[in-house]
Motif scaffolding. Structure first.
Motif, mmCIF file in Angstrom:
data_model
loop_
_atom_site.group_PDB
_atom_site.id
_atom_site.type_symbol
_atom_site.label_atom_id
_atom_site.label_comp_id
_atom_site.label_asym_id
_atom_site.label_seq_id
_atom_site.Cartn_x
_atom_site.Cartn_y
_atom_site.Cartn_z
ATOM 1 N N ALA A 35 31.244 31.552 36.711
ATOM 2 C CA ALA A 35 32.506 31.012 36.210
ATOM 3 C C ALA A 35 32.255 30.076 35.030
ATOM 4 O O ALA A 35 32.941 30.137 34.000
ATOM 5 N N SER A 92 45.244 36.841 39.706
ATOM 6 C CA SER A 92 44.633 36.389 38.457
ATOM 7 C C SER A 92 45.546 36.663 37.264
ATOM 8 O O SER A 92 45.588 35.876 36.308
ATOM 9 N N VAL A 222 42.130 31.130 44.645
ATOM 10 C CA VAL A 222 40.962 31.136 43.747
ATOM 11 C C VAL A 222 41.232 32.036 42.544
ATOM 12 O O VAL A 222 40.901 31.699 41.409
ATOM 13 N N VAL A 226 41.603 29.359 39.750
ATOM 14 C CA VAL A 226 40.240 29.217 39.209
ATOM 15 C C VAL A 226 39.907 30.352 38.246
ATOM 16 O O VAL A 226 39.521 30.119 37.097
#
Length: 333
Positions: A35, A92, A222, A226
């Motif tokens: 990441a 996402s 996530v 993220v």
């Protein structure tokens, strides 16, 4: 200083790749390392694009930055489709739209302060986002009951995707004609960075579930927060950098163009390309649709007169905090 640090951190990509193949790292460590390694790679893509954008004006500059800056998100989404992580894909992508609207634009306005946005272009992006959100309801609502990944919903997502892509092509054509002619040569730096992103993104996706489990977070959170932030690193860096230099119009174009492009190009493109791997249904959850629609409406109200300020940027960041809390509370489906 920041620029030097980003150039130095480009070395993280080969390190992440080497450790993945030749060392036995815990998957949580792999996720964090990949990441972090994606951020300078995405920044490099955005940096190369910004140099080309300097000769095209804010409208085309924002379009270019959005187009190449979204490459990491496309790669991450397709890898996640291949791995069967459908909730990660959808999370996402919706997180990317919301992140561009509220987080990237909010930080840019806080950094840039007072300025003037291109009101016509801004509301064109808001219009595209509004239409996309409404069309997403077609496959999303039936998915709120039963299996959200059933084949019939993937089939229903195809005409929705085709309509969105058609709208994108038509609107982009007329929008670019509003600006001066576009002449951009291929950039080997940008292409090389995109190739590296593909490898690092595969490591990221492969370790996502293990990281989420260790961190006590849902896969959806996530992915939507993220992974979306990491995938948007090019827009984050590009928009904030130009805003700091006083180019508020370009910063606004980068954030809004990227949000609109994810909604009317990237999401339908992923849905159609997924048929080469595993058909993806655009069966977004109620919390995702609410976040999309609410973010579009809230940002349009905050920027209604086309002016920017630090207070308005703070409002957008507060809106993003609300969305993050909602995503956290939603958990996995």
């Amino acid at each position: 200083m920041v620029r030097k640090a980003l150039f130095a951190s480009l070395a993280l990509a080969p390190v992440a790749i080497a450790l993945h193949y030749f060392a036995d790292l815990p998957e949580t460590a792999e996720f964090v390392l990949s990441a972090v390694a994606l951020i300078p790679l995405a920044w490099l893509i955005g940096e190369a694009t910004e140099h080309a954008a300097e000769h095209t004006g804010p409208g085309i500059g924002g379009f270019l930055n959005a187009t190449f800056g979204n490459a990491p998100e496309l790669i991450i989404a397709l890898i996640a489709v291949h791995e069967g992580l459908t909730e990660v894909v959808r999370g996402s992508l919706t997180g990317s739209v919301v992140g561009n609207l509220l987080l990237v634009l909010g930080v840019s306005l806080v950094v840039g302060g007072r300025g003037q946005l291109d009101r016509y272009s801004s509301f064109l992006s808001f219009g595209l986002l509004g239409v996309a959100t409404l069309l997403f309801l077609v496959p999303a609502v039936p998915g709120w009951e039963g299996d959200p990944d059933r084949h019939s919903l993937a089939v229903l997502s195809v005409p929705v995707s085709i309509v969105l892509l058609t709208i994108y092509v038509v609107v982009t054509w007329f929008s670019l004609r509003r600006h001066r002619a576009l002449h951009v040569s291929s950039d080997p730096t940008r292409i090389s960075a995109t190739r590296a992103v593909a490898i690092v993104a595969e490591i990221l996706v492969g370790s996502l579930e293990a990281f989420a489990d260790k961190a006590g977070l849902s896969d959806f959170f996530v992915a939507a927060v993220v992974v979306a932030i990491v995938g948007n690193a090019a827009e984050h860096g590009g928009a904030v950098l130009v805003a700091h230099r006083g180019k508020i119009a370009l910063a606004g174009e980068i954030a809004l163009s990227s949000a609109a492009q994810v909604a009317v190009f990237l999401i339908p493109a992923v849905a159609l390309l997924s048929w080469l791997l595993e058909p993806l249904a655009l069966s977004f959850r109620p919390v995702e649709i609410a976040a999309l629609g609410g973010s579009v409406l809230f940002t349009a109200i905050v920027l209604f007169d086309g002016r920017s300020s630090r207070v308005r940027g703070a409002l957008l960041l507060a809106g993003y905090a609300v969305v993050v809390v909602a995503f956290l509370a939603a958990g996995d489906r």
